[in-house]
Motif scaffolding. Structure first.
Motif, PDB file in Angstrom:
ATOM      1  N   MET A 161     -97.354 -44.113  17.909  1.00 28.27           N
ATOM      2  CA  MET A 161     -96.718 -42.803  18.045  1.00 28.27           C
ATOM      3  C   MET A 161     -96.957 -41.953  16.801  1.00 28.27           C
ATOM      4  O   MET A 161     -97.192 -40.743  16.892  1.00 28.27           O
ATOM      5  N   ALA A 162     -96.916 -42.601  15.638  1.00 27.37           N
ATOM      6  CA  ALA A 162     -97.090 -41.872  14.384  1.00 27.37           C
ATOM      7  C   ALA A 162     -98.495 -41.297  14.263  1.00 27.37           C
ATOM      8  O   ALA A 162     -98.680 -40.109  13.965  1.00 27.37           O
ATOM      9  N   ILE A 163     -99.497 -42.140  14.478  1.00 25.55           N
ATOM     10  CA  ILE A 163    -100.875 -41.650  14.346  1.00 25.55           C
ATOM     11  C   ILE A 163    -101.198 -40.667  15.458  1.00 25.55           C
ATOM     12  O   ILE A 163    -101.989 -39.735  15.275  1.00 25.55           O
ATOM     13  N   ALA A 164    -100.568 -40.845  16.632  1.00 22.79           N
ATOM     14  CA  ALA A 164    -100.773 -39.897  17.722  1.00 22.79           C
ATOM     15  C   ALA A 164    -100.205 -38.529  17.370  1.00 22.79           C
ATOM     16  O   ALA A 164    -100.824 -37.493  17.636  1.00 22.79           O
ATOM     17  N   GLN A 165     -99.023 -38.511  16.758  1.00 24.82           N
ATOM     18  CA  GLN A 165     -98.417 -37.232  16.357  1.00 24.82           C
ATOM     19  C   GLN A 165     -99.245 -36.555  15.271  1.00 24.82           C
ATOM     20  O   GLN A 165     -99.462 -35.335  15.310  1.00 24.82           O
ATOM     21  N   ALA A 166     -99.716 -37.342  14.302  1.00 25.51           N
ATOM     22  CA  ALA A 166    -100.557 -36.774  13.243  1.00 25.51           C
ATOM     23  C   ALA A 166    -101.842 -36.205  13.836  1.00 25.51           C
ATOM     24  O   ALA A 166    -102.277 -35.088  13.498  1.00 25.51           O
ATOM     25  N   THR A 167    -102.449 -36.952  14.751  1.00 22.73           N
ATOM     26  CA  THR A 167    -103.688 -36.505  15.386  1.00 22.73           C
ATOM     27  C   THR A 167    -103.444 -35.282  16.261  1.00 22.73           C
ATOM     28  O   THR A 167    -104.288 -34.384  16.349  1.00 22.73           O
ATOM     29  N   GLN A 168    -102.285 -35.245  16.897  1.00 23.58           N
ATOM     30  CA  GLN A 168    -101.959 -34.094  17.747  1.00 23.58           C
ATOM     31  C   GLN A 168    -101.833 -32.815  16.934  1.00 23.58           C
ATOM     32  O   GLN A 168    -102.334 -31.758  17.330  1.00 23.58           O
ATOM     33  N   VAL A 169    -101.161 -32.904  15.792  1.00 23.99           N
ATOM     34  CA  VAL A 169    -101.026 -31.729  14.931  1.00 23.99           C
ATOM     35  C   VAL A 169    -102.399 -31.230  14.484  1.00 23.99           C
ATOM     36  O   VAL A 169    -102.703 -30.031  14.537  1.00 23.99           O
ATOM     37  N   GLU A 184     -99.469 -53.357  25.590  1.00 28.04           N
ATOM     38  CA  GLU A 184     -99.657 -52.530  24.400  1.00 28.04           C
ATOM     39  C   GLU A 184    -101.074 -51.970  24.284  1.00 28.04           C
ATOM     40  O   GLU A 184    -101.278 -50.913  23.682  1.00 28.04           O
ATOM     41  N   ILE A 185    -102.063 -52.662  24.868  1.00 24.31           N
ATOM     42  CA  ILE A 185    -103.423 -52.121  24.851  1.00 24.31           C
ATOM     43  C   ILE A 185    -103.449 -50.794  25.601  1.00 24.31           C
ATOM     44  O   ILE A 185    -103.945 -49.780  25.106  1.00 24.31           O
ATOM     45  N   GLY A 186    -102.880 -50.793  26.805  1.00 20.39           N
ATOM     46  CA  GLY A 186    -102.837 -49.566  27.588  1.00 20.39           C
ATOM     47  C   GLY A 186    -101.954 -48.510  26.972  1.00 20.39           C
ATOM     48  O   GLY A 186    -102.325 -47.332  26.914  1.00 20.39           O
ATOM     49  N   ARG A 187    -100.779 -48.923  26.484  1.00 17.26           N
ATOM     50  CA  ARG A 187     -99.840 -47.939  25.941  1.00 17.26           C
ATOM     51  C   ARG A 187    -100.396 -47.266  24.685  1.00 17.26           C
ATOM     52  O   ARG A 187    -100.199 -46.062  24.481  1.00 17.26           O
ATOM     53  N   SER A 188    -101.098 -48.009  23.851  1.00 19.70           N
ATOM     54  CA  SER A 188    -101.673 -47.436  22.632  1.00 19.70           C
ATOM     55  C   SER A 188    -102.651 -46.309  22.964  1.00 19.70           C
ATOM     56  O   SER A 188    -102.649 -45.257  22.315  1.00 19.70           O
ATOM     57  N   VAL A 189    -103.481 -46.544  23.984  1.00 19.77           N
ATOM     58  CA  VAL A 189    -104.427 -45.515  24.412  1.00 19.77           C
ATOM     59  C   VAL A 189    -103.685 -44.313  24.986  1.00 19.77           C
ATOM     60  O   VAL A 189    -103.980 -43.161  24.654  1.00 19.77           O
ATOM     61  N   ASN A 190    -102.697 -44.575  25.830  1.00 24.70           N
ATOM     62  CA  ASN A 190    -101.975 -43.494  26.502  1.00 24.70           C
ATOM     63  C   ASN A 190    -101.250 -42.576  25.528  1.00 24.70           C
ATOM     64  O   ASN A 190    -101.294 -41.351  25.657  1.00 24.70           O
ATOM     65  N   ILE A 191    -100.567 -43.172  24.564  1.00 24.19           N
ATOM     66  CA  ILE A 191     -99.783 -42.374  23.625  1.00 24.19           C
ATOM     67  C   ILE A 191    -100.663 -41.367  22.908  1.00 24.19           C
ATOM     68  O   ILE A 191    -100.342 -40.179  22.811  1.00 24.19           O
ATOM     69  N   THR A 192    -101.796 -41.836  22.403  1.00 26.80           N
ATOM     70  CA  THR A 192    -102.691 -40.949  21.648  1.00 26.80           C
ATOM     71  C   THR A 192    -103.403 -39.970  22.564  1.00 26.80           C
ATOM     72  O   THR A 192    -103.469 -38.763  22.275  1.00 26.80           O
ATOM     73  N   MET A 193    -103.936 -40.451  23.674  1.00 26.37           N
ATOM     74  CA  MET A 193    -104.706 -39.597  24.572  1.00 26.37           C
ATOM     75  C   MET A 193    -103.863 -38.467  25.157  1.00 26.37           C
ATOM     76  O   MET A 193    -104.290 -37.313  25.212  1.00 26.37           O
ATOM     77  N   VAL A 194    -102.663 -38.802  25.609  1.00 25.71           N
ATOM     78  CA  VAL A 194    -101.811 -37.771  26.228  1.00 25.71           C
ATOM     79  C   VAL A 194    -101.462 -36.685  25.217  1.00 25.71           C
ATOM     80  O   VAL A 194    -101.561 -35.486  25.506  1.00 25.71           O
ATOM     81  N   LYS A 195    -101.070 -37.084  24.009  1.00 31.17           N
ATOM     82  CA  LYS A 195    -100.693 -36.093  23.007  1.00 31.17           C
ATOM     83  C   LYS A 195    -101.871 -35.188  22.645  1.00 31.17           C
ATOM     84  O   LYS A 195    -101.707 -33.980  22.458  1.00 31.17           O
ATOM     85  N   CYS A 196    -103.058 -35.766  22.549  1.00 24.16           N
ATOM     86  CA  CYS A 196    -104.223 -34.963  22.162  1.00 24.16           C
ATOM     87  C   CYS A 196    -104.702 -34.075  23.301  1.00 24.16           C
ATOM     88  O   CYS A 196    -105.129 -32.938  23.066  1.00 24.16           O
ATOM     89  N   LEU A 197    -104.644 -34.566  24.541  1.00 25.30           N
ATOM     90  CA  LEU A 197    -104.996 -33.714  25.677  1.00 25.30           C
ATOM     91  C   LEU A 197    -104.041 -32.537  25.776  1.00 25.30           C
ATOM     92  O   LEU A 197    -104.455 -31.405  26.044  1.00 25.30           O
TER      93      LEU A 197
END
Length: 442
Positions: free
Chosen positions: A287-295, A363-376
């Protein structure tokens, strides 16, 4: 001058304070369950059911705050910093309306809601009372999240982390005193946990307002709701509603699964609660790296730098998977030690280990989803993630959850397998979507 460092080192530095902030935010809720577990296992189940509902509310609030961060980041990337206060004003207005309505709904319909969720009679009273006390501070949580989203846009992650640390410490101290009746305080049990949570949130709001005034050029004028237009509201809701709808659909599906789980009894409910706490720890860095990447993605979209976005998202997904799966594997092989922090119940320890084994795949799927959804979402591709998520969580997670967990009698393990299938399916779809590059022309 660029506000954000798009290098791997820059993203890592941005993600670390977000990680600690998120971890500590999660611990504010989870600490209630951990500390109450020493007093009553029924109270753990009560908080678990109440938090299932509160999580939906917080997710919707978070979607609005994410939209605020994205819009302000895009404005900065495009050199339109003056729009920040307008965005903040719209966010505050929408957050206030939503939080007031939800608080009223909880006051009126919390008992029918918990009956619908099949909450056992022996914990109904505590569940209802806990959510009413915690739910009365939703407005405080909403304003806190708006201000935190503004600070993220200004790259003030460290400051948010410090506030989260203070909030968590106050919550732990308050729990110790009010749950157990220390230093002359009344022994309030689960209600002590609720009161302590509310007080820590109020203190957090005061502190984060102080940080906003001292660390940014954004004063509190946006609370006057000036400069709002139908267009600015539409732009915010264009991001917030689909992403919020996706998050709400997911959490409503979790409520439905909770109804199945409640029918299995208190031991299974508690196992689910403890495994959720461990799962939160496993994916919090995702979640943290996804939020950073999203910003950063929002900022780069303002500059139309698509190549940098592709590199950044791909790298973040790989790191997210490595961290989350590694933590879950460690917890699986040490499950008895980890779960014994919460309970000595042999049935919980045995079932919890099975759940953590399935959690590795999940967790493999969730890790991808968290980052991908935020960036999309940050690129403006907001409708696709919502559509995919709605269909998948209900058809796969809930549908197979009933088949595996209830019909085939696999119980909690069957429900976890269904959730893993859902996460992995969505991960594949989102990776394909990102690689097509359709988000560039949204």
């Amino acid at each position: 001058m660029e506000v954000y460092d798009n290098s791997a080192k820059g993203v890592f530095k941005m993600s670390i304070p977000i990680f600690f902030e998120l971890l500590l935010q999660l611990m504010v809720g989870n600490m209630d369950q951990i500390m109450v577990s020493r007093v009553s296992q029924n109270s753990v189940a009560a908080i678990g059911n109440a938090n299932q509902v509160m999580n939906i509310i917080i997710i919707v609030l978070n979607s609005m705050s994410v939209a605020t961060t994205i819009m302000i980041s895009k404005a900065m990337g495009a050199g339109e910093k003056s729009r920040s206060k307008v965005v903040a004003s719209v966010s505050v207005a929408v957050m206030l309306v939503f939080s007031i309505l939800v608080t009223a709904m909880l006051a009126l319909w919390r008992v029918p809601l918990f009956k619908l969720l099949n909450v056992p009679d022996e914990i109904m009273g505590e569940t209802s009372a806990f959510i009413m006390v915690v739910g009365s501070f939703i407005v405080v949580q909403a304003i806190y999240m708006v201000i935190a989203s503004i600070l993220r846009s200004y790259n003030k992650m460290k400051e948010i982390m410090v506030v989260a640390i203070i909030m968590n410490l106050i919550n732990i101290i308050g729990n110790a005193i009010l749950i157990n009746g220390l230093i002359g305080a009344p022994k309030l049990g689960i209600m002590g946990a609720a009161i302590s949570t509310d007080f820590s949130k109020l203190l957090g709001l005061i502190l984060i307002i102080f940080v906003l005034i001292k660390k940014t050029d954004m004063n509190l004028d946006f609370f006057k709701m000036q400069g709002m237009t139908p267009r600015s509201l539409k732009e915010l809701l264009y991001i917030a509603l689909p992403s919020g709808g996706e998050a709400m659909s997911y959490n409503l599906s979790q409520l439905c699964l909770q109804r199945f789980i409640n029918a299995f009894g208190t031991i299974v409910i508690n196992t689910k609660v403890y495994c959720y706490i461990l799962a939160n720890i496993a994916y919090v860095y995702s979640m943290a790296i996804a939020q950073a990447t999203q910003v950063i993605t929002g900022y780069l979209m303002g500059k139309c730098d698509y190549k940098s976005i592709e590199v950044r998202v791909r790298t973040s997904v790989i790191i997210s998977i490595l961290v989350s799966v590694s933590l879950t594997v460690i917890m699986y092989f040490n499950s008895d030690i980890v779960l014994s922090m919460f309970t000595s119940e042999e049935a919980v320890l045995e079932l919890g280990k099975k759940i953590l084994l399935v959690e590795i795949i999940l967790e493999i799927g969730r890790s991808v989803n968290i980052t991908m959804v935020k960036c999309l979402v940050a690129t403006g591709d907001v409708n696709f993630p919502m559509t995919v998520s709605v269909f998948s969580v209900w058809l796969i997670a809930v549908g197979l959850g009933y088949v595996f967990g209830v019909a085939l009698g696999l119980g909690l393990v069957g429900i976890w397998i269904a959730m893993a299938c859902d996460e992995c399916l969505r991960a594949i779809v989102f990776v394909i979507r990102f690689r097509t590059g359709k988000w560039k022309i949204i």
